[in-house]
Design an enzyme around this catalytic site. Structure first.
Site, PDB file in Angstrom:
ATOM      1  N   ASP A 160      29.972  25.294  65.621  1.00  0.00           N
ATOM      2  CA  ASP A 160      30.081  26.267  64.832  1.00  0.00           C
ATOM      3  C   ASP A 160      30.357  25.748  63.178  1.00  0.00           C
ATOM      4  O   ASP A 160      31.434  25.371  62.992  1.00  0.00           O
ATOM      5  CB  ASP A 160      30.974  27.436  65.027  1.00  0.00           C
ATOM      6  N   HIS A 161      29.235  25.720  62.378  1.00  0.00           N
ATOM      7  CA  HIS A 161      29.418  24.885  61.070  1.00  0.00           C
ATOM      8  C   HIS A 161      30.685  25.752  60.206  1.00  0.00           C
ATOM      9  O   HIS A 161      30.916  25.323  59.425  1.00  0.00           O
ATOM     10  CB  HIS A 161      28.037  24.830  60.284  1.00  0.00           C
ATOM     11  N   ARG A 162      30.902  26.851  60.557  1.00  0.00           N
ATOM     12  CA  ARG A 162      31.978  27.575  59.714  1.00  0.00           C
ATOM     13  C   ARG A 162      33.194  27.189  60.138  1.00  0.00           C
ATOM     14  O   ARG A 162      34.254  27.290  59.049  1.00  0.00           O
ATOM     15  CB  ARG A 162      31.810  29.182  60.278  1.00  0.00           C
ATOM     16  N   CYS A 185      34.133  24.029  60.911  1.00  0.00           N
ATOM     17  CA  CYS A 185      34.557  22.685  60.483  1.00  0.00           C
ATOM     18  C   CYS A 185      33.211  22.038  59.809  1.00  0.00           C
ATOM     19  O   CYS A 185      31.911  22.698  60.131  1.00  0.00           O
ATOM     20  CB  CYS A 185      34.927  21.688  61.538  1.00  0.00           C
TER      21      CYS A 185
END
Length: 450
Positions: free
Chosen positions: A420-422, A424
């Site tokens: 999940d790019h949110r 890290c």
């Protein structure tokens, strides 16, 4: 004066709203004890037995085997009280005469009252009990009458395996019309397959009526998205909608890891449980998550916060005949490789037999997906919502590899991390994946975290 109580399909937890009746465990006229399992149902999470909170005589059942009921729908009615006991032929007919119900209606909860011997009630006693109005919260709404049982053999079908039932449903076979070849007339898979072949060779009027020519809307085979498959579909769709995911991958030389595994199993001696590759990779994951806790987290969208979780509850993807499930190894960060392996083996067996509980299928914080068992090298897995990452592992195969400056044949595996790019950025995700690859190539690195 006997009282007839209505028992409805309880809230099975974890947001489940419906269940399919797999097998009735009692018949009309049977005496049941408080918290005795009365029906086996299949939910989107697992196959479970539902206990009845009342003790008495079963006066009605609602729903055929194979039918789907929503939470709150009537399951059965039970006559409780002294007339029921006398109808049963003695005071021992019900072990809960003073307390007609446990009050527990959730699967897995109960007073632990011992099951009693099933017995039939004399017809006159059953008629007297059935004549009493149903005492229920929904008394204003009359309970639906039991659905008529099709076929020449009413009552429960002599089938134990849910796989056999599923096969019959897929081919529109009425199990009540089959003669089982197993003990006591038990219907086996071979019986169903034989009936399928017979129907294909000599289709009757029913087959013609259900053909595409007779049904213009039947453009192809339709498979209902319900049960485990439906739950997986909903979760994957939600993951794609809500999580901005990204994937990175790396090839790793797993030769030393495989050699370490062989040495462990050789040293354990005969009869000891073998350490699996999955258990070793799970232990690597826990060590990596200790270094990169950002990936052991979830996102609270309403609060707009990232919640980093203190425990690692490691899920692993397991393919079963009922669909893909993700059992969870609790507190994997506090377990040894051997302990993780034993728990994976236990949960895998429960997944294959359909006996996983909802608690064993929920609460994961990170998932390990070993798709290499299907003979593929790589994949971009979908994150198991609401987790933040999933590690994918391809097959381990001999490939040309430069080792110590020389070209050699080594055991190579592709590792992929979807995150999940949110929670890290790519640097953190890359650092996690590189550490996992380093541990695969040099298992001695794990000694630093033992």
């Amino acid at each position: 004066m006997p009282q007839v109580l209505e028992f409805k399909l309880p809230d099975l937890g974890e947001g489940l709203t419906e269940a399919e009746i797999v097998r009735w465990l009692v018949e009309v006229g049977d005496v049941v004890a408080i918290d005795q399992p009365v029906v086996e149902v299949e939910t989107a999470k697992a196959m479970v037995e539902v206990p009845c909170p009342y003790g008495g005589v079963v006066t009605a059942r609602f729903g055929d085997e194979g039918s789907e009921l929503p939470v709150g729908a009537p399951l059965l009615t039970v006559a409780v009280g002294s007339p029921v006991e006398s109808a049963g032929g003695g005071a021992d007919a019900d072990s809960g005469t003073e307390d007609s119900g446990s009050g527990n209606v959730l699967v897995g909860y109960g007073t632990g009252a011992p099951p009693v011997r099933r017995r039939r009630v004399r017809p006159e006693g059953l008629k007297a009990a059935a004549a009493v109005p149903v005492a229920s919260v929904a008394a204003a709404t009359p309970a639906p009458a039991p659905s008529p049982v099709p076929g020449p053999a009413p009552g429960p079908v002599a089938v134990v395996s849910p796989l056999v039932r599923r096969l019959a449903r897929q081919h529109d076979l009425d199990l009540r019309r089959l003669a089982g070849s197993g003990p006591d007339g038990l219907i086996l898979r071979a019986d169903v397959e034989s009936a399928i072949r017979s129907a294909a060779e000599a289709p009757g009027p029913e087959a013609a009526a259900s053909s595409p020519a007779a049904s213009p809307a039947a453009d192809g085979e339709r498979v209902a998205l319900r049960g485990v498959r439906g739950a997986v579909a909903d979760k994957l769709a939600r993951s794609r909608r809500e999580i901005p995911d990204a994937t990175c991958w790396v090839d790793a030389d797993a030769t030393e890891l495989m050699a370490a595994r062989a040495a462990m199993n050789s040293a354990a001696g005969a009869g000891a449980a073998k350490v699996s590759v999955l258990a070793l990779l799970a232990r690597v994951c826990t060590a990596a998550l200790a270094r990169y806790p950002e990936l052991n987290s979830t996102v609270d969208q309403e609060a707009r916060e990232i919640v980093r979780l203190p425990q690692v509850h490691l899920g692993f993807a397991a393919q079963t005949d009922r669909g893909l499930v993700v059992p969870v190894v609790r507190d994997a960060h506090a377990r040894t490789t051997e302990s993780i392996g034993a728990e994976i083996a236990r949960l895998t067996e429960a997944a294959r037999t359909g006996t996983l509980t909802p608690a064993e299928l929920t609460g994961g914080t990170f998932t390990l997906n070993n798709y290499g068992v299907f003979g593929v090298d790589g994949s971009t897995p979908i994150i198991n919502h609401p987790e933040a990452a999933m590690l994918g592992v391809g097959r381990i195969v001999p490939k040309p590899w430069v080792h110590e400056g020389q070209l050699a044949v080594r055991q190579v595996v592709q590792l992929s991390l979807t995150f999940d790019h949110r929670v890290c950025d790519g640097g953190t995700a890359g650092g996690f994946l590189r550490y996992v690859a380093d541990c695969v190539e040099q298992p001695a690195l794990l000694l630093r975290s033992v």
